[in-house]
Design a protein around this motif. Structure first.
Motif, PDB file in Angstrom:
ATOM      1  N   ASN A  16     -97.010  81.506 -20.827  1.00 22.18           N
ATOM      2  CA  ASN A  16     -95.560  81.802 -20.295  1.00 22.18           C
ATOM      3  C   ASN A  16     -95.787  82.140 -18.849  1.00 22.18           C
ATOM      4  OD1 ASN A  16     -93.048  82.158 -19.815  1.00 22.18           O
ATOM      5  ND2 ASN A  16     -92.635  83.811 -21.074  1.00 22.18           N
ATOM      6  N   THR A  17     -95.209  81.845 -17.661  1.00 23.31           N
ATOM      7  CA  THR A  17     -95.269  82.388 -16.340  1.00 23.31           C
ATOM      8  C   THR A  17     -94.720  83.733 -16.438  1.00 23.31           C
ATOM      9  OG1 THR A  17     -93.270  81.168 -16.075  1.00 23.31           O
ATOM     10  CG2 THR A  17     -95.433  80.006 -15.447  1.00 23.31           C
ATOM     11  N   ASN A  18     -93.835  84.137 -17.181  1.00 25.30           N
ATOM     12  CA  ASN A  18     -93.361  85.467 -17.470  1.00 25.30           C
ATOM     13  C   ASN A  18     -94.524  86.585 -17.529  1.00 25.30           C
ATOM     14  OD1 ASN A  18     -91.883  87.952 -17.680  1.00 25.30           O
ATOM     15  ND2 ASN A  18     -90.044  86.803 -18.227  1.00 25.30           N
ATOM     16  N   ARG A  19     -94.460  87.642 -16.673  1.00 22.35           N
ATOM     17  CA  ARG A  19     -95.539  88.750 -16.796  1.00 22.35           C
ATOM     18  C   ARG A  19     -95.387  89.601 -17.920  1.00 22.35           C
ATOM     19  NH1 ARG A  19     -99.042  88.991 -13.061  1.00 22.35           N
ATOM     20  NH2 ARG A  19     -99.987  90.754 -13.712  1.00 22.35           N
ATOM     21  N   PHE A  20     -94.223  89.448 -18.864  1.00 18.79           N
ATOM     22  CA  PHE A  20     -93.884  90.167 -19.826  1.00 18.79           C
ATOM     23  C   PHE A  20     -94.094  89.132 -21.122  1.00 18.79           C
ATOM     24  CE2 PHE A  20     -91.909  92.304 -16.443  1.00 18.79           C
ATOM     25  CZ  PHE A  20     -92.513  93.484 -16.441  1.00 18.79           C
ATOM     26  N   LEU A  21     -94.110  89.913 -22.567  1.00 18.52           N
ATOM     27  CA  LEU A  21     -94.017  89.085 -23.439  1.00 18.52           C
ATOM     28  C   LEU A  21     -92.563  88.461 -23.987  1.00 18.52           C
ATOM     29  CD1 LEU A  21     -96.199  91.237 -25.730  1.00 18.52           C
ATOM     30  CD2 LEU A  21     -97.173  89.487 -24.474  1.00 18.52           C
ATOM     31  N   SER A  22     -92.598  87.146 -23.469  1.00 22.68           N
ATOM     32  CA  SER A  22     -91.214  86.692 -24.070  1.00 22.68           C
ATOM     33  C   SER A  22     -91.460  85.333 -24.327  1.00 22.68           C
ATOM     34  CB  SER A  22     -90.390  86.623 -22.544  1.00 22.68           C
ATOM     35  OG  SER A  22     -91.118  85.832 -21.588  1.00 22.68           O
ATOM     36  N   PHE A  23     -90.414  84.687 -25.056  1.00 22.76           N
ATOM     37  CA  PHE A  23     -90.263  83.503 -25.901  1.00 22.76           C
ATOM     38  C   PHE A  23     -88.744  82.977 -25.807  1.00 22.76           C
ATOM     39  CE2 PHE A  23     -90.346  80.257 -29.094  1.00 22.76           C
ATOM     40  CZ  PHE A  23     -91.565  79.583 -28.786  1.00 22.76           C
ATOM     41  N   PRO A  24     -88.630  81.788 -25.467  1.00 21.38           N
ATOM     42  CA  PRO A  24     -89.509  80.430 -25.171  1.00 21.38           C
ATOM     43  C   PRO A  24     -90.051  80.895 -23.780  1.00 21.38           C
ATOM     44  CG  PRO A  24     -87.258  79.987 -25.144  1.00 21.38           C
ATOM     45  CD  PRO A  24     -87.145  81.215 -25.492  1.00 21.38           C
ATOM     46  N   PRO A  25     -91.069  80.103 -23.487  1.00 18.95           N
ATOM     47  CA  PRO A  25     -91.774  80.207 -22.038  1.00 18.95           C
ATOM     48  C   PRO A  25     -90.862  79.571 -20.934  1.00 18.95           C
ATOM     49  CG  PRO A  25     -93.140  78.989 -23.678  1.00 18.95           C
ATOM     50  CD  PRO A  25     -91.950  79.223 -24.353  1.00 18.95           C
ATOM     51  N   GLU A  26     -91.009  80.390 -19.931  1.00 16.50           N
ATOM     52  CA  GLU A  26     -90.002  80.019 -18.722  1.00 16.50           C
ATOM     53  C   GLU A  26     -90.660  79.168 -17.882  1.00 16.50           C
ATOM     54  OE1 GLU A  26     -89.071  83.737 -16.625  1.00 16.50           O
ATOM     55  OE2 GLU A  26     -87.964  84.524 -18.281  1.00 16.50           O
ATOM     56  N   GLY A  27     -92.137  78.876 -18.197  1.00 10.32           N
ATOM     57  CA  GLY A  27     -92.881  77.968 -17.432  1.00 10.32           C
ATOM     58  C   GLY A  27     -94.224  77.929 -18.037  1.00 10.32           C
ATOM     59  N   LEU A  28     -95.202  76.933 -17.471  1.00  9.28           N
ATOM     60  CA  LEU A  28     -96.455  76.948 -18.204  1.00  9.28           C
ATOM     61  C   LEU A  28     -97.493  77.307 -17.004  1.00  9.28           C
ATOM     62  CD1 LEU A  28     -95.926  73.473 -20.099  1.00  9.28           C
ATOM     63  CD2 LEU A  28     -95.549  75.711 -20.758  1.00  9.28           C
ATOM     64  N   THR A  29     -98.430  78.145 -17.570  1.00 10.25           N
ATOM     65  CA  THR A  29     -99.642  78.501 -16.934  1.00 10.25           C
ATOM     66  C   THR A  29    -100.734  79.057 -17.726  1.00 10.25           C
ATOM     67  OG1 THR A  29    -100.196  80.182 -15.044  1.00 10.25           O
ATOM     68  CG2 THR A  29     -98.730  81.042 -16.679  1.00 10.25           C
ATOM     69  N   LEU A  30    -102.030  78.641 -17.034  1.00 11.61           N
ATOM     70  CA  LEU A  30    -103.328  79.226 -17.748  1.00 11.61           C
ATOM     71  C   LEU A  30    -103.756  80.458 -17.125  1.00 11.61           C
ATOM     72  CD1 LEU A  30    -104.959  75.793 -18.418  1.00 11.61           C
ATOM     73  CD2 LEU A  30    -103.521  77.111 -20.127  1.00 11.61           C
ATOM     74  N   GLU A  31    -102.827  81.051 -16.296  1.00 11.88           N
ATOM     75  CA  GLU A  31    -103.275  82.277 -15.752  1.00 11.88           C
ATOM     76  C   GLU A  31    -103.884  83.385 -16.745  1.00 11.88           C
ATOM     77  OE1 GLU A  31    -101.301  85.789 -13.013  1.00 11.88           O
ATOM     78  OE2 GLU A  31    -100.382  84.037 -13.483  1.00 11.88           O
ATOM     79  N   TRP A  32    -103.079  83.709 -17.411  1.00 17.46           N
ATOM     80  CA  TRP A  32    -103.521  84.673 -18.749  1.00 17.46           C
ATOM     81  C   TRP A  32    -105.014  84.371 -19.175  1.00 17.46           C
ATOM     82  CZ3 TRP A  32    -100.441  87.617 -16.290  1.00 17.46           C
ATOM     83  CH2 TRP A  32     -98.993  87.061 -16.206  1.00 17.46           C
ATOM     84  N   TYR A  33    -105.412  83.171 -19.667  1.00 15.89           N
ATOM     85  CA  TYR A  33    -106.430  82.847 -20.142  1.00 15.89           C
ATOM     86  C   TYR A  33    -107.680  83.299 -19.021  1.00 15.89           C
ATOM     87  CZ  TYR A  33    -104.111  80.678 -23.915  1.00 15.89           C
ATOM     88  OH  TYR A  33    -103.568  80.390 -25.163  1.00 15.89           O
ATOM     89  N   SER A  34    -107.517  82.699 -17.730  1.00 15.59           N
ATOM     90  CA  SER A  34    -108.213  83.084 -16.786  1.00 15.59           C
ATOM     91  C   SER A  34    -108.227  84.482 -16.588  1.00 15.59           C
ATOM     92  CB  SER A  34    -107.705  82.463 -15.522  1.00 15.59           C
ATOM     93  OG  SER A  34    -108.932  82.888 -14.207  1.00 15.59           O
ATOM     94  N   GLU A  35    -107.496  85.341 -16.936  1.00 19.61           N
ATOM     95  CA  GLU A  35    -107.528  86.759 -16.589  1.00 19.61           C
ATOM     96  C   GLU A  35    -108.462  87.331 -17.809  1.00 19.61           C
ATOM     97  OE1 GLU A  35    -104.614  90.863 -16.626  1.00 19.61           O
ATOM     98  OE2 GLU A  35    -103.919  88.970 -15.569  1.00 19.61           O
ATOM     99  N   VAL A  36    -108.395  86.739 -19.024  1.00 18.16           N
ATOM    100  CA  VAL A  36    -109.080  87.291 -20.032  1.00 18.16           C
ATOM    101  C   VAL A  36    -110.496  87.351 -19.887  1.00 18.16           C
ATOM    102  CG1 VAL A  36    -109.776  86.564 -22.506  1.00 18.16           C
ATOM    103  CG2 VAL A  36    -107.258  86.899 -22.031  1.00 18.16           C
TER     104      VAL A  36
END
Length: 266
Positions: free
Chosen positions: A37-57
Motif C-alpha cells: 500500500n502507498t499509504n504510510r499507515f496500516l490500512s486496507f484496501p490499498p490506495e496504490g501499489l508500491t514496493l517501497e516498504w520491502y526496499s526499506e526492510v
C-alpha cells in the motif's frame, strides 16, 4: 461395504473446508495487501501499489540485524534439537532403557509448560548464575522448547518401521555404526526433517522467550516487529510479516521436492 456419503454431506464438507481455508488465508492476504500500500499507515484496501516498504526492510537498519539474529539462533537451535531429539527418540524406540516413560515425559514437558514460564525461568537462572542474555543462551533456550517436536516426529516415524530390518543388517555382518548410518538414520530421515522444520519455525517465530532474553545486542525479528508496532505501525511491519510467510512456504516446497510432505508428516 461402506455406503457412499449423501450429496448434502459432501457439499457440507466442501463448504466447511472452504470456510476454514478462507479463515486462514484471508488475514495473510490482507497483510500482503497492506505491505504494498502507498499509504504510510496500516490500512486496507490499498490506495496504490508500491514496493517501497520491502526496499526499506532490506536497506533500513530496523529489521536486517534482528533477521540475521533470528536466522542464526534458529539454525543453531535446530542443529542442537535435531541431534539431541533424534538420539533420545531412537534410544526410547529401539532399546528397553530404564525409566523410558519418565525420560520421555521430561523431554516432552516443554509442550505443556507455557513459554512465558520458560522465559521467566531461563532469565531467573542466568541471573542467578551471574550471566547476561546472549545469543547462545537464547539458542539453548530455544533448543529446550523445540526438542519435543523432533522427538515426536522421529518416534512416530520409527513406530511405523519394522524393527527386524536392523536385526537383518546385523545378521549380514553390518557393524553398529554401519547399521546406524545405513539403516536406522534413513528410516528416521522423514521424521528428522519434519522435526527440524518445526523446530526452525518455532525458534524463528518465538517472541515470548526471546522477549525475556532480550538485550541491546540480542534482538530477534519477532521482538523487533512487536516493538515497531508499539511505536511506529508502518507498512514495513506488514512487509516483514509477508516475507516470513514466504520463507515458510519456500521451506515447505523444498521439503515436498526432497522427501515429500506425505512422508515427512506421517
Amino acid at each position: 461395504m461402506v455406503k457412499e456419503f449423501p450429496p448434502f454431506v459432501k457439499l457440507l464438507s466442501i463448504g466447511f473446508g472452504v470456510v476454514i481455508a478462507l479463515y486462514m488465508l484471508v488475514p495473510i492476504l490482507v497483510v500482503a495487501g497492506v505491505s504494498i500500500n502507498t499509504n504510510r499507515f496500516l490500512s486496507f484496501p490499498p490506495e496504490g501499489l508500491t514496493l517501497e516498504w520491502y526496499s526499506e526492510v532490506f536497506t533500513g537498519g530496523t529489521y536486517l540485524q534482528p533477521f540475521l539474529t533470528s536466522v542464526i539462533v534458529a539454525i543453531f537451535a535446530t542443529l542442537i534439537t535435531v541431534t539431541v531429539g533424534t538420539a533420545a527418540a531412537l534410544a526410547i524406540t529401539r532399546f528397553d532403557i530404564p525409566y523410558a516413560g519418565a525420560i520421555q515425559g521430561f523431554l516432552l514437558s516443554p509442550l505443556i509448560v507455557p513459554t512465558i514460564i520458560l522465559g521467566i525461568g531461563t532469565l531467573s537462572l542466568i541471573s542467578a548464575l551471574g550471566e547476561a542474555p546472549s545469543v547462545w543462551i537464547l539458542v539453548l533456550a530455544h533448543a529446550v522448547i523445540t526438542i519435543p517436536y523432533v522427538m515426536r516426529t522421529v518416534m512416530g516415524v520409527m513406530a511405523n518401521h519394522d524393527r527386524f530390518t536392523e536385526e537383518a543388517a546385523r545378521t549380514l555382518g553390518a557393524s553398529g555404526w554401519h547399521r546406524y548410518r545405513s539403516v536406522v538414520l534413513p528410516m528416521a530421515r522423514p521424521g528428522i526433517v519434519a522435526g527440524g522444520f518445526f523446530a526452525f519455525n518455532v525458534s524463528f517465530d518465538d517472541a515470548v522467550v526471546a522477549l525475556f532474553l532480550r538485550s541491546h545486542s540480542v534482538e530477534t525479528l519477532p521482538v523487533a516487529i512487536y516493538g515497531q508496532l508499539e511505536f511506529d505501525a508502518s507498512p514495513t511491519v506488514a512487509a516483514v510479516s509477508t516475507l516470513m510467510v514466504l520463507v515458510t512456504v519456500v521451506v515447505m516446497i523444498f521439503m515436498e521436492r526432497t522427501i515429500g510432505l506425505g512422508k515427512a508428516f506421517i
